[in-house]
Design an enzyme around this catalytic site. Structure first.
Site, PDB file in Angstrom:
ATOM      1  CE  LYS A  22      76.451  55.637  72.703  1.00 53.79           C
ATOM      2  NZ  LYS A  22      75.818  56.718  71.924  1.00 53.79           N
ATOM      3  CG  ASN A  23      76.503  60.588  72.206  1.00 52.32           C
ATOM      4  OD1 ASN A  23      76.548  59.391  71.920  1.00 52.32           O
ATOM      5  ND2 ASN A  23      75.419  61.168  72.678  1.00 52.32           N
ATOM      6  CB  CYS A 117      68.828  53.619  70.658  1.00 54.85           C
ATOM      7  SG  CYS A 117      69.953  53.037  71.917  1.00 54.85           S
ATOM      8  NE  ARG A 122      68.103  58.085  66.531  1.00 56.60           N
ATOM      9  CZ  ARG A 122      69.102  57.683  67.313  1.00 56.60           C
ATOM     10  NH1 ARG A 122      69.185  56.410  67.676  1.00 56.60           N
ATOM     11  NH2 ARG A 122      70.024  58.521  67.727  1.00 56.60           N
ATOM     12  CG  ASP A 309      70.903  60.888  74.829  1.00 57.69           C
ATOM     13  OD1 ASP A 309      69.905  60.568  74.156  1.00 57.69           O
ATOM     14  OD2 ASP A 309      72.049  60.936  74.345  1.00 57.69           O
ATOM     15  NE  ARG A 402      74.561  51.027  71.093  1.00 57.32           N
ATOM     16  CZ  ARG A 402      73.718  52.045  70.935  1.00 57.32           C
ATOM     17  NH1 ARG A 402      72.439  51.859  71.099  1.00 57.32           N
ATOM     18  NH2 ARG A 402      74.148  53.231  70.587  1.00 57.32           N
TER      19      ARG A 402
HETATM   20  C1  UD1 Z   1      72.640  62.169  68.889  1.00 61.31           C
HETATM   21  C2  UD1 Z   1      73.081  61.282  70.007  1.00 61.31           C
HETATM   22  C3  UD1 Z   1      71.876  60.745  70.790  1.00 61.31           C
HETATM   23  C4  UD1 Z   1      70.986  61.900  71.227  1.00 61.31           C
HETATM   24  C5  UD1 Z   1      70.666  62.839  70.088  1.00 61.31           C
HETATM   25  C6  UD1 Z   1      69.947  64.105  70.521  1.00 61.31           C
HETATM   26  C7  UD1 Z   1      75.101  60.360  69.110  1.00 61.31           C
HETATM   27  C8  UD1 Z   1      75.784  59.181  68.556  1.00 61.31           C
HETATM   28  N1  UD1 Z   1      73.826  60.189  69.448  1.00 61.31           N
HETATM   29  O1  UD1 Z   1      71.858  61.372  68.013  1.00 61.31           O
HETATM   30  O2  UD1 Z   1      72.368  60.043  71.914  1.00 61.31           O
HETATM   31  O3  UD1 Z   1      69.769  61.377  71.721  1.00 61.31           O
HETATM   32  O4  UD1 Z   1      71.870  63.259  69.414  1.00 61.31           O
HETATM   33  O5  UD1 Z   1      70.716  64.799  71.446  1.00 61.31           O
HETATM   34  O6  UD1 Z   1      75.681  61.418  69.282  1.00 61.31           O
HETATM   35  N2  UD1 Z   1      66.812  64.651  62.527  1.00 61.31           N
HETATM   36  C9  UD1 Z   1      66.221  64.856  61.299  1.00 61.31           C
HETATM   37  N3  UD1 Z   1      67.019  64.743  60.186  1.00 61.31           N
HETATM   38  C10 UD1 Z   1      68.350  64.458  60.259  1.00 61.31           C
HETATM   39  C11 UD1 Z   1      68.930  64.266  61.530  1.00 61.31           C
HETATM   40  C12 UD1 Z   1      68.142  64.365  62.643  1.00 61.31           C
HETATM   41  O7  UD1 Z   1      65.025  65.099  61.186  1.00 61.31           O
HETATM   42  O8  UD1 Z   1      69.019  64.389  59.226  1.00 61.31           O
HETATM   43  C13 UD1 Z   1      65.973  64.761  63.741  1.00 61.31           C
HETATM   44  C14 UD1 Z   1      65.919  63.474  64.565  1.00 61.31           C
HETATM   45  O9  UD1 Z   1      64.920  62.597  64.101  1.00 61.31           O
HETATM   46  C15 UD1 Z   1      65.622  64.036  65.945  1.00 61.31           C
HETATM   47  C16 UD1 Z   1      66.378  65.363  65.963  1.00 61.31           C
HETATM   48  O10 UD1 Z   1      66.593  65.700  64.595  1.00 61.31           O
HETATM   49  O11 UD1 Z   1      64.249  64.287  66.071  1.00 61.31           O
HETATM   50  C17 UD1 Z   1      67.701  65.340  66.665  1.00 61.31           C
HETATM   51  O12 UD1 Z   1      68.473  64.270  66.151  1.00 61.31           O
HETATM   52  P1  UD1 Z   1      70.071  64.312  66.156  1.00 61.31           P
HETATM   53  O13 UD1 Z   1      70.528  65.448  67.001  1.00 61.31           O
HETATM   54  O14 UD1 Z   1      70.560  64.230  64.765  1.00 61.31           O
HETATM   55  O15 UD1 Z   1      70.386  62.940  66.877  1.00 61.31           O
HETATM   56  P2  UD1 Z   1      71.527  61.898  66.560  1.00 61.31           P
HETATM   57  O16 UD1 Z   1      72.724  62.619  66.020  1.00 61.31           O
HETATM   58  O17 UD1 Z   1      70.979  60.753  65.793  1.00 61.31           O
END
Ligand code: UD1
Length: 435
Positions: A22-23, A117, A122, A309, A402
């Protein structure tokens, strides 16, 4: 309202085939916007998130042709940047990858704030930092994200970018944006997840020059255009982890097929610590739980650490393990423990304090009506239902759909007594509709 009805007490047995990741898929579909040609994407998971992203791509002028349920051909030769399907964008997380792909293709982007989610705050500040460094400041107004290259030629320009937080989303988004930027981009402190590597491999197979994906430094030499091609998405690490954990929690024996065992090392290691046998084969893993599960501690971390996850699913297996287990959620804040409340409804007395959860198992779970609070928490509640005495109803199953292809069908093939049942939303509403 559709719910899952689960009659607990079975031991999962048999074989399950894992779908495409998915990701990875949710990054590759928006990235296809960069390709000036026809790209064929294989091993696409049949889930609502990929369907929504294909609709968004079509709203930008792409010709999208399903060849079979897991193969799509996307022709982005005549695309435009405006009038995206903003309603769909608003509902899913990965729609933020269109910021990177629109900027790369058109030098400007308009998207909505991402949905998906809800497990706490986030932020997307690292995505913003990356786009700004590439020459396109980002502005958020009225729930929309606007960005436009402020360079003379209207193209993004390569830059050196240090991500303050290891972020899958920011790493992928900046790679997408930078692969057609003028010059060289270096991204430091990158996420190393398998789907980051898969996205880079997809783009490289279409003519991009991205090196180092899977390490913490990614270097990108911008190219003028990307050409069409064919690409098969990797198997889903988290779907595989979910079935491995479900097999362990139900004292079952399941061969999880079409996986890359290396991606599952952290799951296999934890299951072994819990007295589960895990045998690895070239593209499958066999999980066998014959003894009482035993306690272990789990701390979520970016890859190659234990994935956040898989935290909710393994919580359920730990609720069935003898002894005191401690879970530490270090990727997200305490909001990623909503499933613990649902587990309490089924008889587990779990203590949560900030980012730490303490379980003293094994708990005898009993069937209850519980919520799928998000995608992975929902999958966890299904595993809990399989372990429980009596009948469990899992509500809000749209979250689960999803991200899990044919969850019910695959579990039924392993011997689970699970079905989708349709209930009126609630009694009052049912009565109102009669009036
Ligand atoms: C992706 C995955 C999700 C998984 C997560 C962590 C997808 C679509 N989703 O989510 O399933 O749970 O990685 O493995 O691939 N953060 C910041 N600033 C930013 C971006 C992130 O502070 O600009 C923080 C987030 O709040 C979180 C951490 O960084 O605490 C990791 O987030 P991130 O790896 O970016 O998660 P997603 O890409 O949203």
């Amino acid at each position: 309202m559709e719910k899952y009805e689960i009659k607990g007490g079975c031991h999962l047995r048999g074989e399950v085939e894992i779908s495409g990741a998915k990701n990875a898929a949710v990054a590759i579909i928006p990235a296809a916007l960069l390709v000036d040609g026809v790209c064929r994407i294989e091993n696409l998971p049949e889930i609502s998130d990929t369907e929504a992203l294909l609709h968004i791509l079509a709203s930008l002028g792409a010709k999208v042709k399903m060849i079979d349920p897991s193969t799509v051909e996307v022709d982005c030769r005549h695309v435009h940047w405006e009038n995206a399907d903003y309603d769909r964008m608003r509902k899913i997380r990965a729609s933020y990858y269109f910021i990177g792909s629109m900027l790369g293709r058109f030098g400007k982007a308009q998207t909505t704030m991402p949905g998906g989610c809800n497990f706490g705050v986030r932020p997307i500040d690292q995505h913003v930092k990356g786009m700004t460094a590439l020459g396109a400041p980002v502005d958020v107004r009225n729930g929309y994200i606007f960005s436009e290259a402020q360079t003379e030629d209207g193209r993004l320009h390569g830059a050196e970018i240090y991500l303050d937080k290891v972020s899958v989303g920011a790493t992928i988004n900046v790679i997408i944006a930078a692969c057609m930027a003028e010059g060289k981009t270096v991204i430091e402190n990158c996420a190393r997840e398998p789907h980051v590597v898969d996205l880079a491999n997809f783009l490289n197979s279409m003519g991009a020059d991205i090196r180092g994906a899977g390490t913490d430094t990614v270097k990108i030499n911008g190219v003028k255009s990307l050409h069409g091609g064919s690409y098969a998405i990797i198997p889903d690490q988290i779907e595989a982890a979910t079935y491995m954990i479900a097999a362990a929690a139900t004292q079952g024996e399941v061969l999880v097929k079409n996986v890359i065992p290396k991606h599952l090392d952290c799951i296999s290691a934890k299951l072994r610590e819990m007295s589960v046998t895990v045998e690895e084969y070239p593209d499958s893993v066999l999980v066998r739980a014959r003894e009482q599960l035993t306690k272990t501690n789990v701390k979520t971390q970016p890859y190659p650490g234990f994935p956040t996850d898989a935290q909710a699913p393994i919580s359920v297996a730990l609720s069935q393990s003898r002894g005191v287990s401690i879970i530490t959620e270090s990727v997200y804040d305490g909001n990623r423990y909503k499933h613990m409340n649902e587990l309490r409804k089924m008889g587990a007395t779990i203590t949560v304090n900030g980012s730490t959860a303490v379980l003293e198992g094994p708990y005898e779970l009993t069937g209850a009506t519980v919520q799928a609070c998000d995608l992975r928490a929902g999958a966890a509640m299904v595993i809990a239902g399989l372990c429980a005495k009596g009948t469990t109803y899992v509500e809000d199953i749209h979250y689960i759909e999803r991200g899990y292809q044919d969850f019910v069908g695959k579990l039924r093939a392993l011997g689970a007594d699970i079905a989708i049942v349709d209930f009126p939303d609630d009694v009052e509403e049912a009565e109102l509709s009669v009036v």
